[in-house]
Scaffold this active site. Structure first.
Site, PDB file in Angstrom:
ATOM      1  N   HIS A 157       0.810  -1.227   0.000  1.00 47.15           N
ATOM      2  CA  HIS A 157       0.000   0.000   0.000  1.00 47.15           C
ATOM      3  C   HIS A 157       0.842   1.275   0.000  1.00 47.15           C
ATOM      4  O   HIS A 157       0.298   2.373  -0.099  1.00 47.15           O
ATOM      5  CB  HIS A 157      -0.951  -0.006   1.200  1.00 47.15           C
ATOM      6  CG  HIS A 157      -2.043  -1.020   1.044  1.00 47.15           C
ATOM      7  ND1 HIS A 157      -3.258  -0.717   0.491  1.00 47.15           N
ATOM      8  CD2 HIS A 157      -2.085  -2.352   1.319  1.00 47.15           C
ATOM      9  CE1 HIS A 157      -4.006  -1.804   0.443  1.00 47.15           C
ATOM     10  NE2 HIS A 157      -3.314  -2.817   0.940  1.00 47.15           N
ATOM     11  N   ASP A 364       3.447   9.430  -1.279  1.00 46.17           N
ATOM     12  CA  ASP A 364       2.273   8.689  -0.806  1.00 46.17           C
ATOM     13  C   ASP A 364       1.977   7.571  -1.797  1.00 46.17           C
ATOM     14  O   ASP A 364       1.949   7.822  -3.010  1.00 46.17           O
ATOM     15  CB  ASP A 364       1.070   9.655  -0.746  1.00 46.17           C
ATOM     16  CG  ASP A 364       0.140   9.364   0.416  1.00 46.17           C
ATOM     17  OD1 ASP A 364       0.068   8.197   0.826  1.00 46.17           O
ATOM     18  OD2 ASP A 364      -0.515  10.303   0.895  1.00 46.17           O
TER      19      ASP A 364
HETATM   20  C1  GDG Z   1      -1.946   3.945   3.280  1.00 41.57           C
HETATM   21  C2  GDG Z   1      -0.982   4.593   2.272  1.00 41.57           C
HETATM   22  C3  GDG Z   1      -2.793   4.501   0.541  1.00 41.57           C
HETATM   23  C4  GDG Z   1      -8.073  10.432   8.155  1.00 41.57           C
HETATM   24  N1  GDG Z   1      -8.459  11.196   9.197  1.00 41.57           N
HETATM   25  C5  GDG Z   1      -9.607  10.676   9.636  1.00 41.57           C
HETATM   26  C6  GDG Z   1      -9.930   9.566   8.849  1.00 41.57           C
HETATM   27  N2  GDG Z   1      -8.976   9.444   7.947  1.00 41.57           N
HETATM   28  C7  GDG Z   1      -9.010   8.437   6.874  1.00 41.57           C
HETATM   29  C8  GDG Z   1      -9.199   9.101   5.534  1.00 41.57           C
HETATM   30  C9  GDG Z   1      -8.703   8.024   4.591  1.00 41.57           C
HETATM   31  C10 GDG Z   1      -7.636   7.334   5.444  1.00 41.57           C
HETATM   32  O1  GDG Z   1      -7.817   7.726   6.795  1.00 41.57           O
HETATM   33  C11 GDG Z   1      -6.238   7.796   5.055  1.00 41.57           C
HETATM   34  O2  GDG Z   1      -5.922   7.174   3.851  1.00 41.57           O
HETATM   35  P1  GDG Z   1      -4.691   7.637   2.979  1.00 41.57           P
HETATM   36  O3  GDG Z   1      -4.744   6.905   1.703  1.00 41.57           O
HETATM   37  O4  GDG Z   1      -4.777   9.110   2.776  1.00 41.57           O
HETATM   38  O5  GDG Z   1      -3.379   7.382   3.829  1.00 41.57           O
HETATM   39  P2  GDG Z   1      -2.708   6.203   4.774  1.00 41.57           P
HETATM   40  O6  GDG Z   1      -3.426   6.061   6.049  1.00 41.57           O
HETATM   41  O7  GDG Z   1      -1.285   6.629   4.897  1.00 41.57           O
HETATM   42  O8  GDG Z   1      -2.846   4.838   3.933  1.00 41.57           O
HETATM   43  C12 GDG Z   1      -1.772   5.417   1.249  1.00 41.57           C
HETATM   44  C13 GDG Z   1      -3.629   3.729   1.573  1.00 41.57           C
HETATM   45  O9  GDG Z   1      -2.798   3.035   2.511  1.00 41.57           O
HETATM   46  C14 GDG Z   1      -4.515   2.686   0.888  1.00 41.57           C
HETATM   47  O10 GDG Z   1      -3.760   1.845   0.085  1.00 41.57           O
HETATM   48  O11 GDG Z   1      -3.659   5.323  -0.220  1.00 41.57           O
HETATM   49  O12 GDG Z   1      -0.884   5.952   0.275  1.00 41.57           O
HETATM   50  O13 GDG Z   1      -0.039   5.427   2.955  1.00 41.57           O
HETATM   51  O14 GDG Z   1      -9.696   7.100   4.298  1.00 41.57           O
HETATM   52  O15 GDG Z   1     -10.539   9.449   5.373  1.00 41.57           O
HETATM   53  N3  GDG Z   1     -11.023   8.801   9.011  1.00 41.57           N
HETATM   54  C15 GDG Z   1     -11.859   9.169  10.017  1.00 41.57           C
HETATM   55  N4  GDG Z   1     -11.605  10.234  10.838  1.00 41.57           N
HETATM   56  C16 GDG Z   1     -10.515  11.025  10.664  1.00 41.57           C
HETATM   57  O16 GDG Z   1     -10.311  12.010  11.378  1.00 41.57           O
HETATM   58  N5  GDG Z   1     -12.974   8.431  10.228  1.00 41.57           N
END
Ligand code: GDG
Length: 469
Positions: A157, A364
């Site tokens: 990921h 990312d």
């Molecule tokens: C890894 C990879 C890849 C954030 N704040 C809150 C909240 N979130 C949720 C967001 C989103 C998720 O967390 C974050 O997803 P990302 O993709 O931006 O980043 P990572 O956590 O680093 O994920 C990344 C992912 O895996 C999937 O393959 O895209 O590159 O690093 O869904 O909405 N959710 C809630 N409250 C918050 O305050 N409920």
């Protein structure tokens, strides 16, 4: 029909509600498990005095989860250590932050063996096994050593680092060699896939033919499959009662100003400091527009037990304080910096209320926030996504305003461009973005991977690694 066994570091049991903290990945995996039946196995997040391999089974919304507790030392070495202090920084190109400790590597290997030992008896001959992410790179090899002949896939990921960076890791060759226990491995983008090819060919003397990669007589298939979100669900969520309430609250508190929103786990890869500096540049360069906007940064803390994460928290608090101190007025504060998480439906409402979604990671794997921001917009009056060119998502979301997050000037220009963008242009760009977010959604991603896994002929002559004694 085969069952699907999903294995990941943490397991997120389906909640059946849209307001919980279950992210897009959890939703996708739960949907896959319901379709195929099967089990989702991983660490419970709890510790026990001595590892005993006891599995706690639960069933919720047609998905069976199976979790084990780990020892304190496992968590320190495997999770806080090798996963979060070695691999995470290295794979995000931050070798300056990566810590290379044999103790971490040993703990990582031990936990992967413990996972393999515990989950092995649950795997039946026809099952397909899908392992997730950098915590579990060698798990496939450990399952093979325990006689598992099933199809096994692995999805990463996060980015795959360039060859020269990866070669700084003492265990790089060993670790990459273990990947050849898998039938299929997946990355979000062609760029990470190419870096993997580079390492295997240039450092290890392997070969690549099409999407087949061979090393030391073992062949795997490597694919790029960008993850998406459940766009339909997220767009619906943005219409829910709580989302509407959050939308109204944000618009009321904005008193006619345009809101810029950032939502990120508090992590150095997300480029929060650079984002604040880019925004500060905008405030400095455009005094006329300054008080027309404010930045809401939601940054729930993560990995608080790792020192680097405590440092970025302190650093950002200082930076937000300094910028607010320099620019705030009686009736306006430029940055609202919020250090806590919110339910998904509230987030959806906040996204919809924001004129700009500022998503500027330094590196990312994909970035789901960018896609969620798009899915939550009002089709008649959508906001503008400003997206870092270093997020995997930039390859799909080309109609965003693409920026280099290392350049404060570019960020400042992008904010101005977004604020001045006509409604017609906002709508045209959003339509193209939404089209991609809907087409290449999480179901599509999951299907790409499981289809590749099911359709890849297993290497019949694959030499087995040494069995465990
Ligand atoms: C890894 C990879 C890849 C954030 N704040 C809150 C909240 N979130 C949720 C967001 C989103 C998720 O967390 C974050 O997803 P990302 O993709 O931006 O980043 P990572 O956590 O680093 O994920 C990344 C992912 O895996 C999937 O393959 O895209 O590159 O690093 O869904 O909405 N959710 C809630 N409250 C918050 O305050 N409920």
């Amino acid at each position: 029909m085969s069952r699907l066994i999903v294995i990941s570091n943490r397991v997120s049991a389906p909640t059946g509600s849209h307001s919980g903290a279950q992210g897009g990945l959890a939703v996708a995996l739960s949907a896959a498990l319901r379709e195929y039946r099967g089990i989702w196995f991983g660490w419970s997040g709890e510790t026990t005095e001595q590892f005993n391999g006891h599995i706690n089974f639960q069933r919720a919304h047609d998905v069976t989860t199976a979790t084990v507790d780990l020892e304190e030392q496992d968590v320190e070495e495997y999770y806080d250590g090798y996963a979060n202090r070695t691999l995470w920084p290295l794979f995000h190109y931050r070798i300056d932050l990566a810590e290379y400790e044999r103790g971490f590597a040993g703990g990582y290997q031990r936990v992967n063996e413990r996972f393999a030992e515990t989950v092995r008896p649950l795997i039946e001959p026809d099952d397909i096994v899908w392992i997730q992410d950098y915590h579990l790179l060698p798990l496939g090899e450990e399952l093979r050593r325990r006689g598992c002949e099933n199809r096994i896939g692995f999805f990463l990921h996060i980015p795959w680092p360039p060859q020269r960076l990866l070669s700084t890791l003492p265990e790089a060759e060993e670790l990459v060699t273990t990947l050849f226990a898998y039938d299929v491995i997946g990355f979000h983008t062609q760029e990470w896939l190419q870096s993997f090819f580079d390492f295997v060919t240039n450092e290890l003397g392997g070969s690549v033919e099409g999407d087949l990669v061979t090393l030391k007589g073992r062949t795997l298939r490597a694919i790029a499959a960008p993850i998406g979100i459940d766009a339909k669900e997220f767009a619906e969520l943005s219409q829910s009662t709580r989302a509407r309430l959050a939308f109204r609250q944000m618009r009321d508190s904005a008193v006619g100003r345009d809101m810029i929103v950032g939502v990120d786990r508090l992590d150095y890869s997300k480029g929060l400091e650079e984002r604040f500096l880019g925004y500060e540049r905008f405030l400095k360069e455009h005094p006329g527009e300054r008080k027309e906007v404010f930045l809401l940064q939601i940054a729930p803390p993560s990995r608080g037990s790792v020192e680097t994460y405590q440092k970025i928290r302190t650093g950002l608090e200082g930076l937000a304080g300094r910028i607010n101190g320099a620019y705030a007025d009686l009736d306006w504060v430029p940055i609202r910096y919020v250090n806590q998480g919110y339910p998904r439906d509230v987030l959806a409402g906040v996204y919809r209320a924001a004129r700009i979604g500022l998503v500027t990671p330094l590196r990312d794997g994909m970035n789901l926030v960018a896609k969620e921001y798009v899915a939550a917009q009002d089709p008649e009056d959508p906001g503008v996504l400003i997206l870092s060119r270093f997020a995997g998502a930039a390859l799909q979301l080309k109609e965003a305003v693409i920026v280099n997050p290392y350049s404060a000037e570019e960020m400042s220009d992008a904010i101005l461009t977004a604020l001045r963008m006509s409604r017609d242009e906002r709508i045209a760009r959003w339509r193209a973005l939404m089209d991609n977010v809907q087409r290449e959604d999480v179901i599509w991603w999951r299907q790409c991977f499981t289809d590749a896994l099911i359709n890849t002929p297993q290497a019949a002559a694959m030499p087995s690694p040494d069995p465990v004694d």
